[in-house]
Every structure is written in C-alpha cells, then in structure tokens.
Write a protein that holds these residues in place. Structure first.
Motif, short mmCIF file in Angstrom:
data_model
loop_
_atom_site.label_atom_id
_atom_site.label_comp_id
_atom_site.label_asym_id
_atom_site.label_seq_id
_atom_site.Cartn_x
_atom_site.Cartn_y
_atom_site.Cartn_z
N UNK A 164 9.23 -28.37 28.44
CA UNK A 164 10.63 -28.23 28.87
C UNK A 164 11.19 -29.52 29.43
N UNK A 165 10.36 -30.32 30.09
CA UNK A 165 10.85 -31.58 30.67
C UNK A 165 11.29 -32.54 29.58
N UNK A 166 10.47 -32.70 28.52
CA UNK A 166 10.83 -33.60 27.43
C UNK A 166 12.05 -33.07 26.68
N UNK A 167 12.14 -31.75 26.52
CA UNK A 167 13.30 -31.16 25.84
C UNK A 167 14.58 -31.45 26.61
N UNK A 168 14.53 -31.38 27.95
CA UNK A 168 15.70 -31.70 28.76
C UNK A 168 16.08 -33.17 28.61
N UNK A 169 15.09 -34.04 28.63
CA UNK A 169 15.37 -35.48 28.47
C UNK A 169 15.94 -35.77 27.09
N UNK A 170 15.51 -35.01 26.10
CA UNK A 170 16.01 -35.19 24.75
C UNK A 170 17.51 -34.89 24.68
N UNK A 171 17.98 -33.98 25.51
CA UNK A 171 19.41 -33.65 25.54
C UNK A 171 20.22 -34.65 26.35
N UNK A 172 19.55 -35.36 27.24
CA UNK A 172 20.26 -36.24 28.18
C UNK A 172 21.02 -37.36 27.49
N UNK A 200 10.12 -48.75 8.93
CA UNK A 200 10.31 -48.97 10.36
C UNK A 200 9.93 -47.71 11.12
N UNK A 201 8.86 -47.75 11.91
CA UNK A 201 8.51 -46.55 12.69
C UNK A 201 9.58 -46.15 13.69
N UNK A 202 10.27 -47.13 14.29
CA UNK A 202 11.30 -46.79 15.26
C UNK A 202 12.50 -46.15 14.57
N UNK A 218 10.50 -45.39 27.75
CA UNK A 218 9.52 -44.40 28.15
C UNK A 218 9.74 -43.09 27.41
N UNK A 219 11.00 -42.71 27.23
CA UNK A 219 11.30 -41.47 26.50
C UNK A 219 10.78 -41.54 25.07
N UNK A 220 11.00 -42.67 24.38
CA UNK A 220 10.55 -42.80 23.00
C UNK A 220 9.02 -42.80 22.92
N UNK A 221 8.38 -43.40 23.89
CA UNK A 221 6.92 -43.37 23.92
C UNK A 221 6.40 -41.94 24.14
N UNK A 222 7.09 -41.19 24.98
CA UNK A 222 6.70 -39.80 25.22
C UNK A 222 6.92 -38.94 23.97
N UNK A 223 8.01 -39.22 23.22
CA UNK A 223 8.23 -38.51 21.96
C UNK A 223 7.13 -38.83 20.95
N UNK A 224 6.70 -40.08 20.95
CA UNK A 224 5.62 -40.47 20.06
C UNK A 224 4.35 -39.68 20.37
N UNK A 225 4.04 -39.57 21.64
CA UNK A 225 2.84 -38.85 22.05
C UNK A 225 2.97 -37.35 21.76
N UNK A 226 4.17 -36.80 21.97
CA UNK A 226 4.36 -35.36 21.84
C UNK A 226 4.37 -34.89 20.39
N UNK A 227 5.03 -35.65 19.48
CA UNK A 227 5.13 -35.14 18.11
C UNK A 227 5.24 -36.22 17.04
N UNK A 228 5.76 -37.41 17.40
CA UNK A 228 6.08 -38.35 16.32
C UNK A 228 4.85 -39.04 15.74
N UNK A 229 3.84 -39.31 16.54
CA UNK A 229 2.65 -39.99 16.01
C UNK A 229 2.07 -39.20 14.84
N UNK A 230 2.04 -37.88 14.98
CA UNK A 230 1.52 -37.05 13.90
C UNK A 230 2.43 -37.10 12.68
N UNK A 231 3.75 -37.04 12.93
CA UNK A 231 4.71 -37.11 11.82
C UNK A 231 4.60 -38.45 11.09
N UNK A 232 4.53 -39.54 11.87
CA UNK A 232 4.45 -40.87 11.28
C UNK A 232 3.18 -41.04 10.45
N UNK A 233 2.07 -40.47 10.91
CA UNK A 233 0.82 -40.60 10.17
C UNK A 233 0.91 -39.92 8.81
#
Length: 368
Positions: free
Chosen positions: A54-62, A20-22, A168-183
């Motif tokens: 920094x914006x994504x890091x702040x959202x990650x803490x939210x 499961x990618x999610x 939207x947050x999960x999609x942004x995480x995918x673009x920022x780092x997860x797509x590479x990890x998942x591959x």
C-alpha cells in the motif's frame, strides 16, 4: 499534422538503436496508471497492482502526472546530457545516474511538461528562474487538484529533495516488480535493436524506419524524418545524434522526444496487436467523418449485409441516384468500400474488416 526531425548532414554512424531500462520503467508506470491505453497488458497490470504494498501504491499516485499522460522526458535523461550524443545506460542504476546529471532547470521543466505547459520545442523562461513562469506553473497545478499543487510547490521549492524522492521511488519500483518485467522483455528489445541496426547498415535509414512504423516516413533528399501524429506541426533539429529506443510495453504510443536543446529520440513499440499497417491520421479522419453522417450510417447498415448498386441503394433509402453517388464517393475516398463489376452494374459493399479496425486505429491515432 506531424513531428519532423531535420536530419540534414546526419551521418549514419550517429544513428543508434538501443534499449533503455529507465524508458521501459516509464512505460510500465504509464501502463499501470492508464491500463485502458494498453488492452494487451491488462492482465500484467492487474497482477502487478495486486502485488504492490500500500505504501508504494500511494507513492505511485503522488507524482503519476509524470507518466499518466504519456511519460516524462525524465525517463530518457541521456537525451538531455550536453553534447546531445549520450546513450541510455545498460542498467537502471546507470540510467538513474544519467538522470542525476541533468541540471535542476532541466529536471523541473521536464517534470512540469504535461501539467504546466512550459516551452518545449523552443527556448523559453524556466520555472525555477522566471517568476512569471513559476506563477503560471502553480496556477495550472492548482487547477489540477491539491495533490498536483503540493507536488509542484515542493518541486519548485526544493528540486534536489524531489530528485532524491524520485530516484528512490524508481528503485523501489524496480525491486517490487520491474526487475522481473525487465528480465523478460530485455532480450526482445535487444534483438529488435540488432535487427534495426542491421537494416540501417545494409539497407539504409528509410527501410530501417519503415520497420519501426508505417507512421514514420523519410525524405533523405530533403533531409527530413516525418512522424505522422495528431498534433501541431513541430520540427526538431539534430546537432548531435539520433536515438531510436524500442519498447515492449508501449503500443499504441509512438513518441518523439523533440525538446529544445535535447537529442531527438524516437521511442517506438516493437510489436502491436494489429494485423495490418495503421492508416495515417488524415485517412483516419476521413473514415471517422464519413461514418459520422447519419445518411451514410444508414447506408452502411445495408452495405454491411450485402452488395448494392447505386440504383438499388437509391430505391432502398428513398433518395436520388446522384445523392447516393455523392455518399458512396465519400465512403470510397475514406477506404471503407469494396467495389466489383457484374456485367454493366457496379456493386458496392462495406469493407467490414476496415470498419472493425477503427476502434484500435482510433486509439492508436490519438495516442500515437
């Protein structure tokens, strides 16, 4: 202490092993929030965090309460789809579409699981519809700080808005780092899923689950899977299918989704740094208890350096032979000693490799 899954009448074809990618994104977020849980991933976590804007890091803490404790069932939304037999999507987008199919009540109750303690393994009032449950959710959120309270207030006031925010947050995480990890990890997960499926088909459920973890046991005659966990006893009943979801980022967590009304899921790590099978929680408790006694700690100092007879230990520690024997019995019962006979004498020695493993064993036992 365990989680049991009642598999009475479960047909073999209703057991599915699938990545499961999610769910893997959920484990990635957890590892970033709690790197201490995952010593083998600290290099990866440091690299990812250093590269976040920094914006994504702040959202990650939210809303990190959704994944910091372990991770929310929202990361396995297929289990909540009516019919209890849906499978994870092949892509993150497909899985987020499944998440969108959860009702607002399902979404809110799953989001509040760890912080506000709504009913989990039994039916109960929902926070969206029951004033008392809602009030308690807000009280518990307030006890966890203003950020948790603000998010819970927004969640209860406008679930669709928070759902859109999370997607939207999960999609942004995918673009920022997860797509590479998942591959990099998806091929390992797919290979493990094929291996487990082949074991299931050729050798049966017991052997397939034994390859998942020694903490998972099957009693097919009683129609029961038991997962050894440091938790209250819970039982999940299968009305649809059973899902086994591998994770490459999850060790030491071995998680069981047993939410009432949802399809049971066993979310298991495909690899771990251990060289041997972990002890049961009961055995771990015995070992920790045995080593906590001050006299036995002093005895272990001697036994770690050399082999001793009972009489020699009695002389060294100024105790009687029966007293020493009782302490040796506790250490032996906990699996901490090796013994060998030399003529008419029995020599005892501390198994240093077992004691050395207690750090990682304890970590796995409490986080499993």
């Amino acid at each position: 202490m365990s989680v049991d899954i009642d598999i009475t009448g479960l047909r073999r074809e209703r057991i599915t092993v699938v990545p499961s990618p999610l769910a893997e994104l959920g484990m990635a977020l957890h590892a970033l929030a709690e790197p201490g849980h995952h010593p083998g991933l600290q290099g990866w976590a440091t690299t990812v965090i250093a590269g976040l804007d920094s914006h994504l890091a702040d959202r990650m803490c939210e809303a990190d309460f959704l994944w910091r404790t372990t991770f929310s069932d929202l990361f396995l939304p297929c289990a909540g789809i009516p019919g209890r037999d849906a499978l994870p999507g092949a892509t993150l987008g497909e899985e987020l579409d499944l998440q969108d199919k959860l009702s607002d009540e399902q979404f809110v109750d799953a989001a509040l699981e760890f912080t506000c303690a709504p009913p989990y393994s039994a039916p109960g009032p929902a926070a969206l519809t029951d004033a008392g449950t809602r009030r308690r959710a807000l009280e518990l959120a307030a006890a966890r700080g203003p950020q948790q309270l603000r998010f819970t207030e927004r969640l209860l006031a406008d679930p669709p808005r928070i759902r859109a925010w999370l997607r939207q947050f999960l999609q942004d995480c995918d673009e920022a780092f997860f797509a590479d990890t998942w591959s990099r990890v998806r091929h390992q997960l797919a290979a493990d899923a094929r291996h487990k499926t082949d074991l299931l088909r050729r050798r049966g459920l017991a052997e397939a689950l034994a390859s998942v973890s020694s903490a998972v046991m099957v009693d097919e005659a009683a129609g029961r899977i038991t997962v050894d966990k440091l938790d209250k006893n819970h039982t999940a009943t299968i009305d649809g299918g059973l899902l086994l979801v591998p994770t490459s980022l999850g060790w030491p967590h071995l998680m069981v989704l047993h939410r009432y009304g949802w399809q049971p899921v066993l979310h298991y790590p495909v690899s771990s740094p251990e060289l041997a099978a972990p002890p049961s929680v009961e055995q771990l408790t015995l070992r920790m208890t045995a080593l906590s006694h001050p006299v036995r700690m002093r005895m272990c100092r001697s036994l770690a350096r050399s082999a001793f007879t009972t009489g020699e230990l009695a002389q060294v520690h100024g105790m009687t032979a029966p007293e020493i024997s009782r302490h040796l019995s506790a250490l032996k019962k906990a699996g901490l000693l090796t013994t060998r006979r030399r003529g008419r004498y029995v020599l005892h020695q501390l198994d240093v490799t077992v004691v050395a493993r207690l750090g990682s064993d304890f970590l796995e036992g409490i986080l499993r």
